[in-house]
Motif scaffolding. Structure first.
Motif, PDB file in Angstrom:
ATOM      1  N   GLN A  13       0.823  -1.208   0.000  1.00  0.00           N
ATOM      2  CA  GLN A  13       0.000   0.000   0.000  1.00  0.00           C
ATOM      3  C   GLN A  13       0.860   1.262   0.000  1.00  0.00           C
ATOM      4  O   GLN A  13       0.522   2.260  -0.648  1.00  0.00           O
ATOM      5  CB  GLN A  13      -0.945  -0.012   1.207  1.00  0.00           C
ATOM      6  CG  GLN A  13      -1.983  -1.113   1.163  1.00  0.00           C
ATOM      7  CD  GLN A  13      -2.779  -1.119  -0.136  1.00  0.00           C
ATOM      8  OE1 GLN A  13      -3.234  -0.076  -0.613  1.00  0.00           O
ATOM      9  NE2 GLN A  13      -2.933  -2.312  -0.729  1.00  0.00           N
ATOM     10  N   ALA A  14       1.982   1.215   0.718  1.00  0.00           N
ATOM     11  CA  ALA A  14       2.878   2.367   0.737  1.00  0.00           C
ATOM     12  C   ALA A  14       3.485   2.605  -0.644  1.00  0.00           C
ATOM     13  O   ALA A  14       3.637   3.751  -1.092  1.00  0.00           O
ATOM     14  CB  ALA A  14       3.985   2.153   1.774  1.00  0.00           C
ATOM     15  N   TYR A  15       3.819   1.503  -1.338  1.00  0.00           N
ATOM     16  CA  TYR A  15       4.385   1.630  -2.676  1.00  0.00           C
ATOM     17  C   TYR A  15       3.353   2.225  -3.640  1.00  0.00           C
ATOM     18  O   TYR A  15       3.667   3.125  -4.429  1.00  0.00           O
ATOM     19  CB  TYR A  15       4.866   0.273  -3.191  1.00  0.00           C
ATOM     20  CG  TYR A  15       5.607   0.369  -4.505  1.00  0.00           C
ATOM     21  CD1 TYR A  15       6.990   0.453  -4.530  1.00  0.00           C
ATOM     22  CD2 TYR A  15       4.916   0.406  -5.722  1.00  0.00           C
ATOM     23  CE1 TYR A  15       7.677   0.566  -5.729  1.00  0.00           C
ATOM     24  CE2 TYR A  15       5.593   0.526  -6.921  1.00  0.00           C
ATOM     25  CZ  TYR A  15       6.971   0.599  -6.915  1.00  0.00           C
ATOM     26  OH  TYR A  15       7.644   0.732  -8.110  1.00  0.00           O
ATOM     27  N   ARG A  19       3.967   5.516  -5.797  1.00  0.00           N
ATOM     28  CA  ARG A  19       4.208   5.404  -7.228  1.00  0.00           C
ATOM     29  C   ARG A  19       2.941   5.352  -8.065  1.00  0.00           C
ATOM     30  O   ARG A  19       2.994   5.537  -9.273  1.00  0.00           O
ATOM     31  CB  ARG A  19       5.062   4.151  -7.522  1.00  0.00           C
ATOM     32  CG  ARG A  19       6.408   4.134  -6.835  1.00  0.00           C
ATOM     33  CD  ARG A  19       7.320   5.261  -7.303  1.00  0.00           C
ATOM     34  NE  ARG A  19       7.707   5.069  -8.699  1.00  0.00           N
ATOM     35  CZ  ARG A  19       7.476   5.948  -9.663  1.00  0.00           C
ATOM     36  NH1 ARG A  19       6.857   7.077  -9.413  1.00  0.00           N
ATOM     37  NH2 ARG A  19       7.848   5.696 -10.889  1.00  0.00           N
ATOM     38  N   GLY A  20       1.809   5.044  -7.464  1.00  0.00           N
ATOM     39  CA  GLY A  20       0.547   5.088  -8.196  1.00  0.00           C
ATOM     40  C   GLY A  20       0.212   3.854  -9.002  1.00  0.00           C
ATOM     41  O   GLY A  20      -0.722   3.876  -9.804  1.00  0.00           O
ATOM     42  N   TYR A  21       0.937   2.773  -8.821  1.00  0.00           N
ATOM     43  CA  TYR A  21       0.651   1.553  -9.582  1.00  0.00           C
ATOM     44  C   TYR A  21       1.148   0.342  -8.800  1.00  0.00           C
ATOM     45  O   TYR A  21       1.939   0.452  -7.861  1.00  0.00           O
ATOM     46  CB  TYR A  21       1.322   1.584 -10.962  1.00  0.00           C
ATOM     47  CG  TYR A  21       2.841   1.616 -10.906  1.00  0.00           C
ATOM     48  CD1 TYR A  21       3.576   0.434 -10.762  1.00  0.00           C
ATOM     49  CD2 TYR A  21       3.541   2.821 -10.983  1.00  0.00           C
ATOM     50  CE1 TYR A  21       4.960   0.458 -10.692  1.00  0.00           C
ATOM     51  CE2 TYR A  21       4.919   2.846 -10.913  1.00  0.00           C
ATOM     52  CZ  TYR A  21       5.621   1.671 -10.767  1.00  0.00           C
ATOM     53  OH  TYR A  21       6.990   1.689 -10.678  1.00  0.00           O
ATOM     54  N   PRO A  34      11.886  -7.372  -0.305  1.00  0.00           N
ATOM     55  CA  PRO A  34      10.996  -6.287   0.125  1.00  0.00           C
ATOM     56  C   PRO A  34      11.736  -5.031   0.547  1.00  0.00           C
ATOM     57  O   PRO A  34      11.214  -3.918   0.366  1.00  0.00           O
ATOM     58  CB  PRO A  34      10.229  -6.905   1.294  1.00  0.00           C
ATOM     59  CG  PRO A  34      11.058  -8.052   1.758  1.00  0.00           C
ATOM     60  CD  PRO A  34      11.738  -8.569   0.535  1.00  0.00           C
ATOM     61  N   ALA A  35      12.945  -5.171   1.082  1.00  0.00           N
ATOM     62  CA  ALA A  35      13.690  -3.984   1.507  1.00  0.00           C
ATOM     63  C   ALA A  35      14.045  -3.106   0.303  1.00  0.00           C
ATOM     64  O   ALA A  35      13.958  -1.875   0.367  1.00  0.00           O
ATOM     65  CB  ALA A  35      14.956  -4.399   2.251  1.00  0.00           C
ATOM     66  N   PHE A  36      14.445  -3.754  -0.806  1.00  0.00           N
ATOM     67  CA  PHE A  36      14.759  -2.968  -2.007  1.00  0.00           C
ATOM     68  C   PHE A  36      13.503  -2.315  -2.579  1.00  0.00           C
ATOM     69  O   PHE A  36      13.522  -1.158  -3.000  1.00  0.00           O
ATOM     70  CB  PHE A  36      15.411  -3.862  -3.070  1.00  0.00           C
ATOM     71  CG  PHE A  36      15.654  -3.135  -4.366  1.00  0.00           C
ATOM     72  CD1 PHE A  36      16.599  -2.134  -4.458  1.00  0.00           C
ATOM     73  CD2 PHE A  36      14.909  -3.431  -5.502  1.00  0.00           C
ATOM     74  CE1 PHE A  36      16.811  -1.444  -5.640  1.00  0.00           C
ATOM     75  CE2 PHE A  36      15.112  -2.755  -6.692  1.00  0.00           C
ATOM     76  CZ  PHE A  36      16.068  -1.758  -6.762  1.00  0.00           C
ATOM     77  N   LEU A  37      12.385  -3.055  -2.596  1.00  0.00           N
ATOM     78  CA  LEU A  37      11.135  -2.486  -3.096  1.00  0.00           C
ATOM     79  C   LEU A  37      10.735  -1.269  -2.273  1.00  0.00           C
ATOM     80  O   LEU A  37      10.312  -0.246  -2.822  1.00  0.00           O
ATOM     81  CB  LEU A  37      10.026  -3.535  -3.063  1.00  0.00           C
ATOM     82  CG  LEU A  37       8.662  -3.059  -3.560  1.00  0.00           C
ATOM     83  CD1 LEU A  37       8.709  -2.746  -5.054  1.00  0.00           C
ATOM     84  CD2 LEU A  37       7.579  -4.094  -3.269  1.00  0.00           C
ATOM     85  N   GLU A  38      10.876  -1.370  -0.978  1.00  0.00           N
ATOM     86  CA  GLU A  38      10.534  -0.241  -0.105  1.00  0.00           C
ATOM     87  C   GLU A  38      11.434   0.955  -0.393  1.00  0.00           C
ATOM     88  O   GLU A  38      10.964   2.093  -0.504  1.00  0.00           O
ATOM     89  CB  GLU A  38      10.656  -0.645   1.356  1.00  0.00           C
ATOM     90  CG  GLU A  38      10.286   0.470   2.328  1.00  0.00           C
ATOM     91  CD  GLU A  38      10.365   0.038   3.775  1.00  0.00           C
ATOM     92  OE1 GLU A  38       9.772   0.715   4.641  1.00  0.00           O
ATOM     93  OE2 GLU A  38      11.030  -0.987   4.066  1.00  0.00           O
TER      94      GLU A  38
END
Length: 261
Positions: A13-15, A19-21, A34-38
């Motif tokens: 949800q934070a992503y 970023r809107g997508y 997940p750490a890199f995605l965050e």
């Protein structure tokens, strides 16, 4: 695919907020790293949260970068084009973006004609320093009236092939009217196309920054465009993560909106 944990769901949800997508590759990256995605979500969302450009302008810049012949990232183009339309972009504005991206084909010509002039001088061949004809002067005046500058490549093309320069000028000419992009928006998009690492053109970038400043475009706007032009690097993940998932036999998670960035 396993059900997301509460922590993963919160990160997702934070992503999306930043970023809107949400796409299959982000779903895969959420599970693998997940750490890199965050970190990327915060990085990618920073310029949107802190820059002055409108949401529509940001999406049009992403459209330009994805449609560029130096990148040709169709799924990202489809995503950002749809968002641009939602943000109020017109079909004519988007076609104007395509037109500006088409102009990238001139970069090799303009850099090359300068190198040719340097090498001819090194070989002792005399450059054309004759006084411009009336027709050449008229072309020069028309270019300066349109763009407010006279880069070296213009002088070189005008002297060695005025016929080419004439059709080049017509190709570059701004065609006002309708609901197309204004000059400021065109300049920002051209700036992004010259700044992007897939087609980095320092000479053209300098020309566009000078034009932006003459048009009264602020430093923050220019810096935001420069920041956004780096975002294409994440397409290594957009392409690579789904392929990795296939190789691992995990398939690709269903995309709620279709496609991927």
């Amino acid at each position: 695919m396993s059900v997301l944990t509460p922590e993963q769901q919160a990160l997702k949800q934070a992503y999306i907020k930043a970023r809107g997508y949400w796409r299959p590759w982000t779903e895969g990256l959420l599970r693998f790293d997940p750490a890199f995605l965050e970190a990327y979500g915060k990085y990618g969302g920073y310029s949107a949260e802190n820059g002055p450009l409108s949401a529509k302008m940001r999406e049009l810049i992403y459209v330009a970068l994805d449609v560029s012949a130096t990148h040709l990232f169709r799924s990202g183009l489809a995503l950002h084009l749809r968002i641009a339309l939602k943000e109020g972009a017109t079909a004519r504005e988007i076609v104007d973006v395509f037109r500006l991206a088409t102009m990238q084909g001139l970069d090799g010509c303009n850099v090359g004609i300068g190198i040719l002039a340097e090498e001819l001088a090194s070989a002792g061949l005399q450059a054309d320093h004759a006084e411009l004809t009336k027709e050449q002067q008229a072309l020069r005046d028309a270019y300066i009236a349109q763009f407010g500058d006279w880069p070296d490549f213009c002088e070189q093309w005008l002297r060695c092939d005025p016929g080419y320069f004439a059709v080049l000028l017509d190709l570059l000419a701004h065609r006002p009217g309708g609901d197309g992009l204004d000059l400021r928006s065109q300049c920002l998009i051209s700036l992004a196309l010259n700044a992007c690492f897939t087609a980095l053109n320092p000479q053209g970038l300098r020309v566009q920054i000078r034009r932006a400043l003459r048009l009264g475009i602020g430093q923050r706007d220019i810096r935001q465009v420069l920041q956004m032009s780096a975002h294409l690097g994440v397409h290594a993940c957009a392409l690579g993560v789904p392929v990795l998932m296939e190789a691992l036999g995990e398939g690709s998670p269903k995309d709620e909106e279709g496609g991927s960035e």
